[in-house]
Design a protein around this motif. Structure first.
Motif, mmCIF file in Angstrom:
data_model
loop_
_atom_site.group_PDB
_atom_site.id
_atom_site.type_symbol
_atom_site.label_atom_id
_atom_site.label_comp_id
_atom_site.label_asym_id
_atom_site.label_seq_id
_atom_site.Cartn_x
_atom_site.Cartn_y
_atom_site.Cartn_z
ATOM 1 N N VAL A 120 0.961 -1.345 -0.055
ATOM 2 C CA VAL A 120 0.045 -0.019 -0.052
ATOM 3 C C VAL A 120 0.933 1.246 0.111
ATOM 4 O O VAL A 120 1.474 1.563 1.029
ATOM 5 C CB VAL A 120 -0.743 0.180 1.127
ATOM 6 C CG1 VAL A 120 -1.880 0.951 1.074
ATOM 7 C CG2 VAL A 120 -1.727 -1.403 1.395
ATOM 8 N N PRO A 121 1.147 1.715 -1.211
ATOM 9 C CA PRO A 121 1.885 2.939 -1.312
ATOM 10 C C PRO A 121 1.011 4.171 -0.788
ATOM 11 O O PRO A 121 -0.214 4.228 -0.600
ATOM 12 C CB PRO A 121 2.309 3.252 -2.846
ATOM 13 C CG PRO A 121 1.056 2.499 -3.296
ATOM 14 C CD PRO A 121 0.617 1.652 -2.642
ATOM 15 N N PHE A 122 1.600 5.333 -0.144
ATOM 16 C CA PHE A 122 0.928 6.423 0.299
ATOM 17 C C PHE A 122 1.898 7.678 0.114
ATOM 18 O O PHE A 122 3.039 7.737 0.016
ATOM 19 C CB PHE A 122 0.398 6.138 1.551
ATOM 20 C CG PHE A 122 1.729 5.861 2.624
ATOM 21 C CD1 PHE A 122 2.331 6.902 3.345
ATOM 22 C CD2 PHE A 122 1.906 4.428 3.187
ATOM 23 C CE1 PHE A 122 3.483 6.567 4.203
ATOM 24 C CE2 PHE A 122 2.859 4.146 3.874
ATOM 25 C CZ PHE A 122 3.700 5.395 4.348
ATOM 26 N N LYS A 123 1.120 8.766 0.547
ATOM 27 C CA LYS A 123 1.944 10.376 0.529
ATOM 28 C C LYS A 123 1.277 10.937 1.709
ATOM 29 O O LYS A 123 -0.072 11.067 1.753
ATOM 30 C CB LYS A 123 1.913 10.898 -0.741
ATOM 31 C CG LYS A 123 2.704 12.025 -0.955
ATOM 32 C CD LYS A 123 2.646 12.404 -2.209
ATOM 33 C CE LYS A 123 3.398 13.928 -2.353
ATOM 34 N NZ LYS A 123 3.503 14.402 -3.734
ATOM 35 N N GLY A 124 2.021 11.692 2.355
ATOM 36 C CA GLY A 124 1.343 12.622 3.579
ATOM 37 C C GLY A 124 1.403 11.991 4.835
ATOM 38 O O GLY A 124 0.482 12.852 5.673
ATOM 39 N N LEU A 125 1.918 10.915 5.128
ATOM 40 C CA LEU A 125 2.196 10.598 6.319
ATOM 41 C C LEU A 125 3.559 11.111 6.958
ATOM 42 O O LEU A 125 4.620 10.826 6.319
ATOM 43 C CB LEU A 125 1.696 9.109 6.682
ATOM 44 C CG LEU A 125 0.572 8.658 6.137
ATOM 45 C CD1 LEU A 125 0.236 7.215 6.422
ATOM 46 C CD2 LEU A 125 -0.496 9.526 6.997
ATOM 47 N N LYS A 126 3.684 11.353 8.374
ATOM 48 C CA LYS A 126 4.912 11.403 9.013
ATOM 49 C C LYS A 126 5.506 9.984 9.445
ATOM 50 O O LYS A 126 6.775 9.702 9.857
ATOM 51 C CB LYS A 126 5.043 12.532 10.138
ATOM 52 C CG LYS A 126 4.903 13.875 9.405
ATOM 53 C CD LYS A 126 4.789 15.006 10.236
ATOM 54 C CE LYS A 126 4.528 16.380 9.935
ATOM 55 N NZ LYS A 126 4.438 17.090 10.888
ATOM 56 N N THR A 127 4.546 9.578 10.152
ATOM 57 C CA THR A 127 4.813 8.080 10.887
ATOM 58 C C THR A 127 4.057 7.080 10.500
ATOM 59 O O THR A 127 2.785 7.403 9.764
ATOM 60 C CB THR A 127 4.978 8.031 12.232
ATOM 61 O OG1 THR A 127 3.478 8.343 12.815
ATOM 62 C CG2 THR A 127 5.927 9.131 12.559
ATOM 63 N N VAL A 128 3.863 5.895 10.681
ATOM 64 C CA VAL A 128 3.064 4.622 10.501
ATOM 65 C C VAL A 128 2.725 4.079 11.959
ATOM 66 O O VAL A 128 3.669 3.689 12.656
ATOM 67 C CB VAL A 128 3.296 3.689 9.627
ATOM 68 C CG1 VAL A 128 2.333 2.702 9.373
ATOM 69 C CG2 VAL A 128 3.596 4.310 8.123
ATOM 70 N N SER A 129 1.255 4.371 12.078
ATOM 71 C CA SER A 129 0.968 3.562 13.644
ATOM 72 C C SER A 129 0.120 2.312 13.357
ATOM 73 O O SER A 129 -0.197 1.568 14.257
ATOM 74 C CB SER A 129 0.162 4.525 14.266
ATOM 75 O OG SER A 129 0.795 5.778 14.679
ATOM 76 N N GLY A 130 -0.195 1.928 12.072
ATOM 77 C CA GLY A 130 -0.968 0.811 11.744
ATOM 78 C C GLY A 130 -1.172 0.735 10.307
ATOM 79 O O GLY A 130 -1.306 1.459 9.634
ATOM 80 N N ALA A 131 -1.509 -0.729 9.753
ATOM 81 C CA ALA A 131 -1.823 -0.753 8.466
ATOM 82 C C ALA A 131 -2.542 -1.997 8.387
ATOM 83 O O ALA A 131 -2.568 -2.844 8.974
ATOM 84 C CB ALA A 131 -0.432 -0.749 7.628
ATOM 85 N N GLY A 132 -3.474 -1.904 7.398
ATOM 86 C CA GLY A 132 -4.326 -3.145 7.169
ATOM 87 C C GLY A 132 -5.626 -3.051 6.454
ATOM 88 O O GLY A 132 -6.247 -1.805 6.629
ATOM 89 N N GLY A 133 -6.073 -4.044 5.692
ATOM 90 C CA GLY A 133 -7.462 -3.663 5.174
ATOM 91 C C GLY A 133 -7.392 -2.566 3.870
ATOM 92 O O GLY A 133 -8.181 -2.090 3.508
ATOM 93 N N GLY A 134 -6.239 -2.469 3.306
ATOM 94 C CA GLY A 134 -6.084 -1.316 2.431
ATOM 95 C C GLY A 134 -5.765 0.169 2.950
ATOM 96 O O GLY A 134 -5.833 1.173 2.266
ATOM 97 N N PHE A 135 -5.731 0.215 4.301
ATOM 98 C CA PHE A 135 -5.434 1.509 4.993
ATOM 99 C C PHE A 135 -4.120 1.511 5.584
ATOM 100 O O PHE A 135 -3.538 0.512 5.975
ATOM 101 C CB PHE A 135 -6.453 1.752 6.195
ATOM 102 C CG PHE A 135 -8.008 1.820 5.560
ATOM 103 C CD1 PHE A 135 -8.500 3.184 5.191
ATOM 104 C CD2 PHE A 135 -8.736 0.523 5.446
ATOM 105 C CE1 PHE A 135 -9.699 3.260 4.684
ATOM 106 C CE2 PHE A 135 -10.254 0.825 5.109
ATOM 107 C CZ PHE A 135 -10.783 2.028 4.632
#
Length: 294
Positions: free
Chosen positions: A240-255
């Motif tokens: 899941v690529p993304f743009k606009g986050l400084k950190t990641v606290s969780g991922a799953g289900g396409g989010f």
């Protein structure tokens, strides 16, 4: 059950064809594949405008951590590649089996799925103990990938029992092992907020090894599985690529989400809604199109 053994030097490239064996694209991705190993040699996100892997190593190559002779063996063997487009998007399949490496009877079947309505890239892996084995076989399966933001240093995020660990895995850094991660995801984020999350089945995970490189190398090692003749084992991964986050606290289900300091930011790979809570306030976040951030 065998013990994990080191794989090749993190700085080395895997065997590769002189040119990409297959290229495929839709509105979301431009993908290139090498027949050797059936790996994704290029994963270009059109939505976010960056490359997710390193061509010299690529993404999604398989081996068995408990069989030293298998490490990087399939990466040098030809896979049959095929692409098709349907009403949902683009599908590229890669199937391979080779004599040697201590895995004569292991067939790997992969399907890379790039849907038109999602910014995520699904990878469905099936591991088959072919009939010629004539007996049950135990495999300590491992999937290796170089994932990051090509051309930009990144920070890695890995969930553990003691919280989310972050590290800088650039060239020259020490490798890190994480045993039995507490959640089924890993992520990298560049200084400018671009990144990619990898989601995987937590219950199947034995450990994860992160090897330093300009584009970090991830080795996902699974709990050994015993397969009868002609029995298969299915694993679903998602990038899941993304743009606009400084950190990641969780991922799953396409989010992919960032929580902290009263801030909640969520990247949604598909059109839809999510309810988030920040400072005790529940907020419904509506997304007009895949990839939106609110």
């Amino acid at each position: 059950v065998g013990k994990p053994v080191p794989s090749k030097d993190a700085g080395g490239a895997l065997p590769s064809s002189a040119t990409p064996s297959l290229t495929a694209e839709n509105g979301r991705y431009r993908l290139s594949f090498d027949a050797l190993g059936g790996r994704a040699a290029g994963i270009q996100s059109k939505t976010f405008g960056f490359e997710l892997t390193d061509q010299s190593f690529g993404a999604v190559t398989e081996s068995c951590w408990d069989r030293p002779q298998s490490l990087d063996f399939l990466a040098g063997k030809p896979f049959a590649l095929h692409q098709e487009k349907n009403e949902r998007g683009l599908v590229v399949s890669a199937v391979g089996n080779a004599q040697g490496g201590g895995i004569n009877f292991l067939r790997v079947e992969k399907r890379y799925v790039a849907s038109d309505d999602s910014t995520a890239l699904g990878v469905n892996c099936r591991f088959v103990n072919i009939p010629e084995a004539m007996a049950q076989q135990s495999y300590g399966l491992m999937v290796s990938s170089a994932l990051g933001v090509k051309g930009s240093p990144v920070t890695c995020f890995c969930p553990t029992e003691n919280g989310i660990v972050r590290l800088k895995p650039g060239t020259g850094a020490a490798e890190r092992w994480f045993h039995h991660p507490s959640r089924g995801w890993l992520a990298v984020v560049s200084d400018d907020g671009r990144g990619v999350a990898l989601t995987l089945p937590a219950a199947d995970t034995k450990n994860v090894r992160i090897r330093p490189a300009a584009v970090p190398r991830f080795e996902w090692r699974m709990v050994p599985v015993a397969l009868d003749c002609d029995e298969g084992y299915d694993v679903a991964l998602e990038l899941v690529p993304f743009k606009g986050l400084k950190t990641v606290s969780g991922a799953g289900g396409g989010f992919v989400g960032e929580l902290g300091d009263g801030v909640c930011r969520v990247v949604n790979s598909r059109a839809g809604k999510v309810v988030a809570e920040a400072d005790g306030q529940k907020t419904e976040l509506a997304f007009a199109k895949p990839g939106d951030i609110r």
